[in-house]
Write a protein that holds these residues in place. Structure first.
Motif, short mmCIF file in Angstrom:
data_model
loop_
_atom_site.label_atom_id
_atom_site.label_comp_id
_atom_site.label_asym_id
_atom_site.label_seq_id
_atom_site.Cartn_x
_atom_site.Cartn_y
_atom_site.Cartn_z
N THR A 1 69.40 57.44 51.07
CA THR A 1 68.55 56.36 51.54
C THR A 1 67.19 56.38 50.85
OG1 THR A 1 67.54 57.62 53.35
CG2 THR A 1 69.65 56.53 53.81
N PHE A 2 66.53 55.22 50.83
CA PHE A 2 65.18 55.14 50.25
C PHE A 2 64.24 56.10 50.98
CE2 PHE A 2 66.71 50.74 49.21
CZ PHE A 2 66.69 50.89 47.83
N ARG A 3 64.37 56.14 52.30
CA ARG A 3 63.48 57.00 53.09
C ARG A 3 63.70 58.47 52.76
NH1 ARG A 3 63.59 57.89 59.60
NH2 ARG A 3 61.70 59.14 59.75
N ALA A 4 64.97 58.86 52.57
CA ALA A 4 65.25 60.25 52.24
C ALA A 4 64.64 60.62 50.89
CB ALA A 4 66.77 60.48 52.22
N ILE A 5 64.75 59.72 49.92
CA ILE A 5 64.17 59.98 48.60
C ILE A 5 62.66 60.12 48.69
CG2 ILE A 5 63.78 59.00 46.30
CD1 ILE A 5 66.56 57.63 46.62
N GLU A 6 62.01 59.20 49.40
CA GLU A 6 60.55 59.25 49.54
C GLU A 6 60.11 60.51 50.28
OE1 GLU A 6 58.25 57.32 48.15
OE2 GLU A 6 59.97 56.47 47.09
N THR A 7 60.89 60.92 51.27
CA THR A 7 60.53 62.14 52.02
C THR A 7 60.61 63.36 51.12
OG1 THR A 7 61.33 61.18 54.10
CG2 THR A 7 61.13 63.58 54.00
N LEU A 8 61.67 63.46 50.33
CA LEU A 8 61.81 64.61 49.43
C LEU A 8 60.69 64.64 48.37
CD1 LEU A 8 65.69 64.78 48.86
CD2 LEU A 8 64.29 66.09 50.45
N LYS B 1 70.61 69.01 41.15
CA LYS B 1 71.32 67.88 40.53
C LYS B 1 70.93 66.57 41.21
CE LYS B 1 75.31 70.84 39.53
NZ LYS B 1 76.74 71.11 39.84
N LEU B 2 70.82 66.63 42.55
CA LEU B 2 70.41 65.44 43.30
C LEU B 2 68.97 65.07 42.97
CD1 LEU B 2 71.15 63.48 45.72
CD2 LEU B 2 69.99 65.15 47.19
N LEU B 3 68.09 66.06 42.93
CA LEU B 3 66.68 65.81 42.63
C LEU B 3 66.51 65.22 41.23
CD1 LEU B 3 64.96 69.02 44.10
CD2 LEU B 3 65.54 66.87 45.25
N ASN B 4 67.26 65.75 40.26
CA ASN B 4 67.17 65.23 38.89
C ASN B 4 67.62 63.78 38.84
OD1 ASN B 4 66.34 67.75 38.03
ND2 ASN B 4 68.35 68.38 37.28
N HIS B 5 68.65 63.44 39.59
CA HIS B 5 69.20 62.08 39.58
C HIS B 5 68.17 61.07 40.06
CE1 HIS B 5 72.40 59.06 39.73
NE2 HIS B 5 71.86 58.64 40.86
N PHE B 6 67.35 61.47 41.04
CA PHE B 6 66.38 60.54 41.62
C PHE B 6 64.94 60.82 41.15
CE2 PHE B 6 69.87 60.29 44.74
CZ PHE B 6 70.07 58.92 44.74
N GLY B 7 64.79 61.67 40.16
CA GLY B 7 63.47 61.93 39.59
C GLY B 7 62.52 62.59 40.58
N ILE B 8 63.02 63.50 41.38
CA ILE B 8 62.21 64.20 42.39
C ILE B 8 61.80 65.55 41.82
CG2 ILE B 8 62.19 65.15 44.73
CD1 ILE B 8 64.40 63.04 45.39
N GLU B 9 60.50 65.84 41.81
CA GLU B 9 60.00 67.06 41.18
C GLU B 9 59.51 68.11 42.19
OE1 GLU B 9 57.04 65.82 38.41
OE2 GLU B 9 58.48 64.76 37.12
N THR C 1 71.89 64.45 52.92
CA THR C 1 72.18 64.16 51.51
C THR C 1 73.59 63.56 51.42
OG1 THR C 1 72.92 66.44 51.22
CG2 THR C 1 70.64 65.93 50.61
N PRO C 2 73.91 62.88 50.34
CA PRO C 2 75.22 62.23 50.23
C PRO C 2 76.38 63.22 50.36
CG PRO C 2 73.74 61.38 48.55
CD PRO C 2 73.05 62.55 49.17
N ILE C 3 77.47 62.76 50.98
CA ILE C 3 78.65 63.61 51.10
C ILE C 3 79.58 63.43 49.90
CG2 ILE C 3 78.59 63.73 53.61
CD1 ILE C 3 80.66 61.51 53.73
N GLY C 4 79.17 62.60 48.98
CA GLY C 4 79.96 62.40 47.76
C GLY C 4 79.32 61.38 46.84
N ASN C 5 79.14 60.17 47.34
CA ASN C 5 78.60 59.08 46.54
C ASN C 5 77.08 59.12 46.58
OD1 ASN C 5 77.80 56.51 45.54
ND2 ASN C 5 79.80 55.67 46.09
N LEU C 6 76.43 59.31 45.44
CA LEU C 6 74.97 59.42 45.39
C LEU C 6 74.27 58.15 45.85
CD1 LEU C 6 74.38 61.39 42.05
CD2 LEU C 6 74.26 62.24 44.40
N ASN C 7 74.96 57.02 45.81
CA ASN C 7 74.34 55.77 46.27
C ASN C 7 74.12 55.73 47.77
OD1 ASN C 7 74.13 54.54 43.72
ND2 ASN C 7 76.25 53.82 43.79
N ASP C 8 74.69 56.71 48.49
CA ASP C 8 74.47 56.78 49.94
C ASP C 8 73.13 57.41 50.30
OD1 ASP C 8 76.91 55.60 50.47
OD2 ASP C 8 77.97 57.50 50.60
#
Length: 292
Positions: free
Chosen positions: A29-36, A52-60, A20-27
Motif C-alpha cells: 500500500t501507499f501508506r506502507a511505503i510512506e511509513t517505511l 529486495k522489497l526496499l530496493n523495489h520501492f526506493g526505500i533507503e 508486506t506483500p504475500i507474493g505480488n509486490l503491487n499489493d
C-alpha cells in the motif's frame, strides 16, 4: 487499564506494524511505503528478504534483524530507540507481523512502556484464502502451524473439531499430505477442505474437495509453494444429530456394526469421530464391555 491515543503528540517514537506483500509486490500500500520511508529503523524478520522489497520501492531506511532467535535480546535495544523518540517499523517476510511470525514480544514491551503501537492494514494469507475458499467465513478460527508429530497433530485436531467454524492452518508443501492424512484419521467423511497455494502469484491455485478427495489427489500430485489449508468440519450440532445423545458409547458402536455392517474397528473409529473423543477411549470402553 491502558488507553492509547495512536496519533497524539508524544516524546516517544511509535511502533508501526507494517504488512508486506504475500507474493505480488503491487499489493504494497501507499501508506506502507510512506511509513517505511519515514521511520528511523525497520526491524525485519530477514533483512536480505526485506532489502529486495526496499530496493523495489526506493526505500533507503536502515534495517536491523528481528527474528525468533534474537527477539528477547533485541527488543530491549529497540524499546530504547522508541523511548528516545525514534519511530520503528516492524515487518515479517510476508504478510502481517506477529501472525505465525516473530514480533508479539516487542508489541507487549512497547505497550508496557506506554509507546503507541500502530497496525497498518494489508495482506494476510489466511483471510485472503478464506474469502475465496467457498467455506463459511463466519465464524472462522486461525490456528497457524500445527505440531509436526502425527500424534500431537491428531490431538490438536480433535480439540479443534469442537469449534464450529472454518479453521485456518499454514503448512509447508512438504507436509501437506501428512497433515491431510491426520485430518482424515480424526474427521467425519463429510469434512470439507480447501488448499490454496501461491496466493497473489502467477501460479495461484485453489484445490477444493472432501477430505477423501483431497488425500487421493495429493497422493498423486506434488505441491509447491506457500500453502494455506482451510478445514470445515460438520458443526457440532450436525454431529450430535447423527446419533441419539442418550445412546451409550458401547451401544453406538454396536448399532453401527449391526445396522451399517461396519467392522468393530471401523465402528469404533466412526464413533470416536462423531463424538469428538479419542479412538483409544472408545476402544477400551467397547472391549471392556465385550470382555468384562
Amino acid at each position: 487499564m491502558k488507553i492509547q491515543k495512536s496519533y497524539k503528540e508524544s516524546q516517544f517514537g511509535k511502533l508501526y506494524l507494517v504488512p508486506t506483500p504475500i507474493g505480488n509486490l503491487n499489493d504494497m500500500t501507499f501508506r506502507a511505503i510512506e511509513t517505511l520511508k519515514s521511520v528511523a529503523i525497520i526491524a525485519s524478520e530477514d533483512t536480505r528478504n526485506t532489502q529486495k522489497l526496499l530496493n523495489h520501492f526506493g526505500i533507503e531506511t536502515k534495517q536491523t534483524n528481528l527474528h525468533e532467535h534474537n527477539i528477547n535480546q533485541k527488543k530491549e535495544s529497540l524499546i530504547e530507540e522508541l523511548l528516545k523518540g525514534h519511530s520503528i517499523a516492524q515487518v515479517s517476510d510476508a504478510g502481517m507481523p506477529s501472525i505465525s511470525d516473530p514480533g508479539h514480544e516487542l508489541v507487549l514491551a512497547a505497550i508496557e512502556k506506554g509507546i503507541s503501537v500502530i497496525s497498518l492494514p494489508g495482506a494476510t494469507a489466511g483471510v485472503t484464502a478464506l474469502i475465496a475458499s467457498g467455506l463459511p467465513a463466519q465464524p472462522f478460527y486461525f490456528y497457524g502451524f500445527l505440531p509436526r508429530k502425527s500424534k500431537e497433530q491428531q490431538t490438536v485436531l480433535q480439540e479443534l473439531m469442537k469449534i464450529d467454524g472454518t479453521i485456518i492452518f499454514y503448512e509447508s508443501p512438504h507436509r501437506v499430505l501428512k497433515t491431510l492424512l491426520n485430518i482424515k484419521t480424526v474427521s467425519p467423511e463429510d469434512t470439507n477442505v480447501v488448499l490454496s497455494r501461491e496466493l497473489s502469484k502467477l501460479h495461484e491455485e485453489y484445490v477444493r474437495g472432501s477430505i477423501d478427495e483431497m488425500v487421493s489427489y495429493f497422493e498423486e500430485n506434488q505441491i509447491k509453494g506457500e500453502c494455506c489449508l482451510l478445514v470445515s468440519w460438520p458443526s457440532q450440532k450436525e454431529l450430535r444429530e447423527q446419533f441419539d445423545p442418550d445412546l451409550s458409547v458401547v451401544s453406538h458402536v454396536k448399532q453401527l456394526i449391526e445396522h451399517d455392517n461396519k467392522s468393530s474397528k471401523d465402528a469404533i473409529k466412526e464413533v470416536a469421530k462423531l463424538r469428538g473423543i479419542k479412538k483409544q477411549d472408545v476402544y477400551k470402553e467397547y472391549h471392556s464391555n465385550e470382555n468384562p
